[in-house]
Scaffold this motif. Structure first.
Motif, PDB file in Angstrom:
ATOM      1  N   CYS A 228       0.812  -1.217   0.000  1.00 13.37           N
ATOM      2  CA  CYS A 228       0.000   0.000   0.000  1.00 13.37           C
ATOM      3  C   CYS A 228       0.844   1.264   0.000  1.00 13.37           C
ATOM      4  CB  CYS A 228      -0.939   0.006   1.205  1.00 13.37           C
ATOM      5  SG  CYS A 228      -0.086  -0.107   2.802  1.00 13.37           S
ATOM      6  N   SER A 229       2.161   1.132   0.041  1.00  8.96           N
ATOM      7  CA  SER A 229       3.005   2.324   0.071  1.00  8.96           C
ATOM      8  C   SER A 229       3.930   2.394  -1.138  1.00  8.96           C
ATOM      9  CB  SER A 229       3.856   2.336   1.348  1.00  8.96           C
ATOM     10  OG  SER A 229       4.683   1.180   1.412  1.00  8.96           O
ATOM     11  N   ARG A 231       4.205   1.126  -5.636  1.00  7.64           N
ATOM     12  CA  ARG A 231       3.442   1.140  -6.875  1.00  7.64           C
ATOM     13  C   ARG A 231       2.245   0.187  -6.772  1.00  7.64           C
ATOM     14  NH1 ARG A 231       7.984  -1.844  -7.534  1.00  7.64           N
ATOM     15  NH2 ARG A 231       7.724  -4.011  -8.228  1.00  7.64           N
ATOM     16  N   PRO A 232       1.216   0.399  -7.609  1.00  7.12           N
ATOM     17  CA  PRO A 232       0.031  -0.468  -7.551  1.00  7.12           C
ATOM     18  C   PRO A 232       0.405  -1.937  -7.768  1.00  7.12           C
ATOM     19  CG  PRO A 232      -0.397   1.476  -8.885  1.00  7.12           C
ATOM     20  CD  PRO A 232       1.076   1.496  -8.595  1.00  7.12           C
ATOM     21  N   VAL A 233      -0.264  -2.797  -7.055  1.00  9.92           N
ATOM     22  CA  VAL A 233      -0.004  -4.231  -7.141  1.00  9.92           C
ATOM     23  C   VAL A 233      -1.300  -4.941  -7.488  1.00  9.92           C
ATOM     24  CG1 VAL A 233       1.880  -4.130  -5.483  1.00  9.92           C
ATOM     25  CG2 VAL A 233      -0.431  -4.566  -4.677  1.00  9.92           C
ATOM     26  N   PRO A 234      -1.236  -6.155  -8.028  1.00 13.42           N
ATOM     27  CA  PRO A 234      -2.464  -6.914  -8.315  1.00 13.42           C
ATOM     28  C   PRO A 234      -3.252  -7.183  -7.044  1.00 13.42           C
ATOM     29  CG  PRO A 234      -0.553  -7.887  -9.425  1.00 13.42           C
ATOM     30  CD  PRO A 234      -0.025  -6.843  -8.492  1.00 13.42           C
ATOM     31  N   LEU A 235      -4.535  -7.503  -7.232  1.00 11.30           N
ATOM     32  CA  LEU A 235      -5.406  -7.744  -6.088  1.00 11.30           C
ATOM     33  C   LEU A 235      -4.927  -8.908  -5.239  1.00 11.30           C
ATOM     34  CD1 LEU A 235      -8.932  -7.238  -7.685  1.00 11.30           C
ATOM     35  CD2 LEU A 235      -7.710  -5.691  -6.170  1.00 11.30           C
ATOM     36  N   ASP A 236      -4.361  -9.937  -5.897  1.00 13.81           N
ATOM     37  CA  ASP A 236      -3.926 -11.097  -5.123  1.00 13.81           C
ATOM     38  C   ASP A 236      -2.645 -10.842  -4.348  1.00 13.81           C
ATOM     39  OD1 ASP A 236      -2.379 -10.869  -7.353  1.00 13.81           O
ATOM     40  OD2 ASP A 236      -2.318 -13.009  -7.816  1.00 13.81           O
ATOM     41  N   ARG A 237      -2.019  -9.700  -4.536  1.00 11.54           N
ATOM     42  CA  ARG A 237      -0.817  -9.345  -3.772  1.00 11.54           C
ATOM     43  C   ARG A 237      -1.123  -8.383  -2.640  1.00 11.54           C
ATOM     44  NH1 ARG A 237       1.609 -12.775  -3.238  1.00 11.54           N
ATOM     45  NH2 ARG A 237      -0.221 -13.786  -4.009  1.00 11.54           N
ATOM     46  N   GLN A 238      -2.353  -7.940  -2.512  1.00  8.92           N
ATOM     47  CA  GLN A 238      -2.690  -7.047  -1.411  1.00  8.92           C
ATOM     48  C   GLN A 238      -2.593  -7.812  -0.095  1.00  8.92           C
ATOM     49  OE1 GLN A 238      -6.501  -5.306  -2.122  1.00  8.92           O
ATOM     50  NE2 GLN A 238      -5.778  -3.996  -3.773  1.00  8.92           N
ATOM     51  N   GLY A 239      -2.034  -7.149   0.897  1.00  7.09           N
ATOM     52  CA  GLY A 239      -1.822  -7.787   2.187  1.00  7.09           C
ATOM     53  C   GLY A 239      -0.441  -8.386   2.339  1.00  7.09           C
ATOM     54  N   TYR A 240       0.333  -8.386   1.263  1.00 10.96           N
ATOM     55  CA  TYR A 240       1.682  -8.935   1.312  1.00 10.96           C
ATOM     56  C   TYR A 240       2.720  -7.811   1.240  1.00 10.96           C
ATOM     57  CZ  TYR A 240      -0.113 -13.654   0.571  1.00 10.96           C
ATOM     58  OH  TYR A 240      -0.769 -14.854   0.713  1.00 10.96           O
ATOM     59  N   ALA A 241       3.948  -8.167   1.557  1.00 12.90           N
ATOM     60  CA  ALA A 241       5.058  -7.223   1.484  1.00 12.90           C
ATOM     61  C   ALA A 241       6.324  -7.997   1.192  1.00 12.90           C
ATOM     62  CB  ALA A 241       5.202  -6.440   2.789  1.00 12.90           C
ATOM     63  N   GLN A 242       7.328  -7.287   0.769  1.00 11.55           N
ATOM     64  CA  GLN A 242       8.661  -7.857   0.579  1.00 11.55           C
ATOM     65  C   GLN A 242       9.604  -7.224   1.596  1.00 11.55           C
ATOM     66  OE1 GLN A 242       9.393  -7.202  -3.694  1.00 11.55           O
ATOM     67  NE2 GLN A 242       9.099  -9.397  -4.004  1.00 11.55           N
ATOM     68  N   ILE A 243      10.482  -8.046   2.137  1.00 12.21           N
ATOM     69  CA  ILE A 243      11.404  -7.603   3.183  1.00 12.21           C
ATOM     70  C   ILE A 243      12.800  -7.477   2.577  1.00 12.21           C
ATOM     71  CG2 ILE A 243      12.215  -7.997   5.517  1.00 12.21           C
ATOM     72  CD1 ILE A 243       9.188  -7.828   5.257  1.00 12.21           C
ATOM     73  N   LYS A 244      13.279  -6.262   2.532  1.00  7.19           N
ATOM     74  CA  LYS A 244      14.599  -6.011   1.952  1.00  7.19           C
ATOM     75  C   LYS A 244      15.650  -5.957   3.058  1.00  7.19           C
ATOM     76  CE  LYS A 244      16.748  -3.086  -1.577  1.00  7.19           C
ATOM     77  NZ  LYS A 244      16.547  -1.894  -2.446  1.00  7.19           N
ATOM     78  N   VAL A 245      16.771  -6.627   2.842  1.00  9.76           N
ATOM     79  CA  VAL A 245      17.885  -6.612   3.789  1.00  9.76           C
ATOM     80  C   VAL A 245      18.839  -5.506   3.358  1.00  9.76           C
ATOM     81  CG1 VAL A 245      19.741  -7.935   4.848  1.00  9.76           C
ATOM     82  CG2 VAL A 245      17.629  -9.086   4.155  1.00  9.76           C
ATOM     83  N   VAL A 246      18.988  -4.475   4.193  1.00  6.64           N
ATOM     84  CA  VAL A 246      19.827  -3.321   3.852  1.00  6.64           C
ATOM     85  C   VAL A 246      20.760  -3.033   5.015  1.00  6.64           C
ATOM     86  CG1 VAL A 246      18.050  -2.327   2.359  1.00  6.64           C
ATOM     87  CG2 VAL A 246      18.163  -1.672   4.761  1.00  6.64           C
ATOM     88  N   ARG A 247      21.784  -2.298   4.717  1.00  2.00           N
ATOM     89  CA  ARG A 247      22.694  -1.832   5.765  1.00  2.00           C
ATOM     90  C   ARG A 247      22.117  -0.593   6.419  1.00  2.00           C
ATOM     91  NH1 ARG A 247      28.133  -3.541   5.690  1.00  2.00           N
ATOM     92  NH2 ARG A 247      28.649  -1.567   6.712  1.00  2.00           N
ATOM     93  N   ALA A 248      22.442  -0.416   7.691  1.00  3.70           N
ATOM     94  CA  ALA A 248      21.930   0.737   8.425  1.00  3.70           C
ATOM     95  C   ALA A 248      22.409   2.043   7.808  1.00  3.70           C
ATOM     96  CB  ALA A 248      22.354   0.667   9.889  1.00  3.70           C
ATOM     97  N   ASP A 249      23.601   2.018   7.175  1.00  7.99           N
ATOM     98  CA  ASP A 249      24.124   3.235   6.551  1.00  7.99           C
ATOM     99  C   ASP A 249      23.658   3.377   5.107  1.00  7.99           C
ATOM    100  OD1 ASP A 249      25.486   1.181   5.402  1.00  7.99           O
ATOM    101  OD2 ASP A 249      27.496   1.826   6.061  1.00  7.99           O
ATOM    102  N   GLY A 250      22.785   2.461   4.664  1.00 10.01           N
ATOM    103  CA  GLY A 250      22.241   2.559   3.316  1.00 10.01           C
ATOM    104  C   GLY A 250      22.991   1.754   2.294  1.00 10.01           C
TER     105      GLY A 250
END
Length: 554
Positions: A228-229, A231-250
């Motif tokens: 929800c934050s 780009r638009p996603v298909p209806l069957d992807r609503q309620g899901y998210a992807q978890i990105k592994v990043v460094r604290a300094d970017g």
């Protein structure tokens, strides 16, 4: 053509004027032989009619020869005009229907309990009567049934929770002791969720659901990308998210395992092996918890890591207990089963989850048995769980409701009926989570006084009617997502209030066979409900005990 028309008109007018019956002559004397005169007049009239027909045919032929090309052009133009007008009206009608539907969606009261008429094409024979005329047992029978079949499990649930929580504390402490704090995931304390911690568990054996949040080692962090934050996603992807592994300094490149010397038996939980070892043996760096060549966390990799870590932790403390620990369902991470020497067992779920920012929202692997029944299209998709908020909401409502309120009793009886029906006809698209969602909507729409213990039969019937209405409409809104009626005191993130409502019954729109099976099973459950309640009120089957009299810890 003008001359022909003139001749036709002249003949007709002459015939009419000279007709003796219409315009008789003044001062005319009637001949003596009236029959002869009438015969001659009829013969003269027939001649005039024949001449009139001949002239009309000639005029029609001439007109057709002259106007044929013009008529073709006019007909083509008329067809085009008709088609354009039809397209315009079709477009206007479609826009009108869309406006009506949008108005209906915006102004329809989600808590309305009036059951709609059935779709005769899709649901033949359902009739218009709510619940098909179902007559539930009276309040006294329901109360007796609840006391004999459901309330008795409350004490067992408390003892089960106490035993499981003590064992899980020991297991997680052992897991932390074998981890390297500089390179391994950090496992936090567990969080109890679902029916066992909301006091409406009815299924046997009793099952504890525990969330175990985990975080990456420094300087890494998890960055969730909500549907929800972005780009638009298909209806069957609503309620899901992807978890990105990043460094604290970017900086998302690099890993501390390349800067820290790990022991021979230690593994970096972001990467399978030491960087140099992986390059020498496999020819490249292979992520352990992230998807291949992707910075996004992979639920399959998390499952393997979590099950491996739990196995090592159990081996460290196994000598302290007089039972065995095994994985219950291999497709569900953290599904465990305690097996006593007597042959009895105690299942519980220890699910690895990721906290969403600083809220009580958590991301869980789609490999777990999710309440919505959805299956993620990608292993990098994580389902957003509101289990902790649901528990908070029920506790908040309990303080506002009258003493001995019947809301959980209604939910337990409905879940009991659903469980028995699933054993008879097999599982359907309806789950206990759908029943709980329906109850949450009713709690928010009803006055607190309506949930008195004396209203058990009325509220149970209302809950089933609400569920029937939702099934017929194929629409059951998620309680928290996009629901602006949720109290602000819940502390729900603003993004969840602004999100589009999520329809938990959306799979029924796409899967017709599943919908038909679910509706049939639901009405079969309603049909069997009076007999089941009456039977179990008289005879309560003895479930085999789950807990030993006293857990032995050496």
């Amino acid at each position: 053509m003008a001359v022909g028309l003139f001749r036709v008109c002249l003949v007709v007018v002459t015939a009419i004027i000279n007709h003796p019956l219409l315009f008789p002559r003044e001062n005319a004397t009637v001949p003596e032989n009236e029959e002869e005169i009438i015969r001659k007049m009829q013969a003269h009239q027939e001649k005039l009619q024949l001449e009139q027909l001949r002239l009309e045919e000639e005029v029609a032929r001439l007109a057709a020869e002259k106007e044929a090309p013009e008529q073709m052009v006019d007909e083509g133009q008329q067809q085009n005009d008709t088609r354009a007008a039809w397209d315009l009206w079709s477009t206007l009608c479609m826009i009108l229907f869309l406006l009506i539907e949008v108005w209906r969606q915006d102004h329809q009261d989600g808590s309305s309990l009036e059951c709609p008429g059935s779709d005769e094409d899709e649901l033949p024979g359902l009739g218009g009567t709510p619940l098909q005329g179902l007559t539930l047992p009276n309040k006294a029978t329901l109360s007796h049934f609840y006391e004999r079949c459901i309330r008795g499990s409350t004490a067992d649930a408390a003892r089960t929770r106490e035993f499981v929580e003590g064992f899980v504390d020991d297991l997680l402490e052992a897991l932390r002791s074998i981890c390297n704090r500089d390179s391994d995931m950090e496992v936090e304390d567990f969080i109890g969720v679902d029916s066992m911690y909301e006091n409406w568990q009815v299924d046997r054996p009793l099952l504890c659901h525990l969330f175990v949040p985990f975080t990456p080692p420094e300087p890494y962090r998890f960055h969730p990308e909500l549907w929800c934050s972005s780009r638009p996603v298909p209806l069957d992807r609503q309620g899901y998210a992807q978890i990105k592994v990043v460094r604290a300094d970017g900086d998302v490149q690099g890993c501390i395992c390349g800067k820290t010397k790990l022991g021979e038996d230690m593994l970096c939980l972001l990467h399978g092996k030491n960087k140099t070892a992986a390059q020498s043996e496999d020819g490249g760096l292979e992520d352990l918890l992230c998807a291949a060549e992707s910075p996004y966390l992979d639920s399959m990799q998390v499952m393997k890591w979590f099950q491996t870590a739990l196995t090592k932790a159990w081996h460290r403390i196994a000598h302290k207990y007089e039972f065995d620990l095994a994985f219950g369902q291999l497709e569900t991470p953290g599904s465990l089963k305690i097996k006593f020497r007597s042959g009895k067992f105690m299942p519980f779920q220890l699910m690895p989850v990721i906290q969403c920012d600083d809220s009580d929202l958590y991301f869980i692997s789609h490999l777990s048995r999710e309440p919505s029944g959805e299956v993620a299209a990608s292993s990098t998709d994580w389902l957003l769980s509101f289990a902790v908020y649901e528990r908070h909401f029920l506790r908040m409502m309990l303080k506002a409701l009258p003493e001995g309120a019947c809301h959980l009793s209604c939910l337990q009886i409905a879940c009991f009926l659903l469980s028995k029906q699933s054993r008879l006809t097999g599982p359907s698209g309806l789950s206990s989570y759908h029943l709980k969602t329906a109850l949450l909507h009713l709690l928010l729409s009803r006055r607190a006084a309506d949930w008195q213990a004396s209203q058990l039969d009325v509220r149970l019937h209302e809950l089933l009617r609400f569920l029937e209405k939702s099934l017929l409409e194929k629409k059951l809104p998620h309680f928290f997502l996009g629901n602006r009626k949720v109290p602000e005191s819940m502390g729900l993130p603003e993004a969840m209030h602004r999100a589009e409502p999520l329809n938990l019954f959306r799979p029924f729109v796409l899967q017709r066979s599943l919908y038909r099976k679910t509706v049939d099973s639901f009405y079969e459950m309603l049909k069997n409900a009076p007999a089941l309640i009456a039977e179990y009120s008289l005879h309560v089957p003895s479930d085999h005990a789950i807990l030993p009299p006293k857990a032995v810890i050496l």
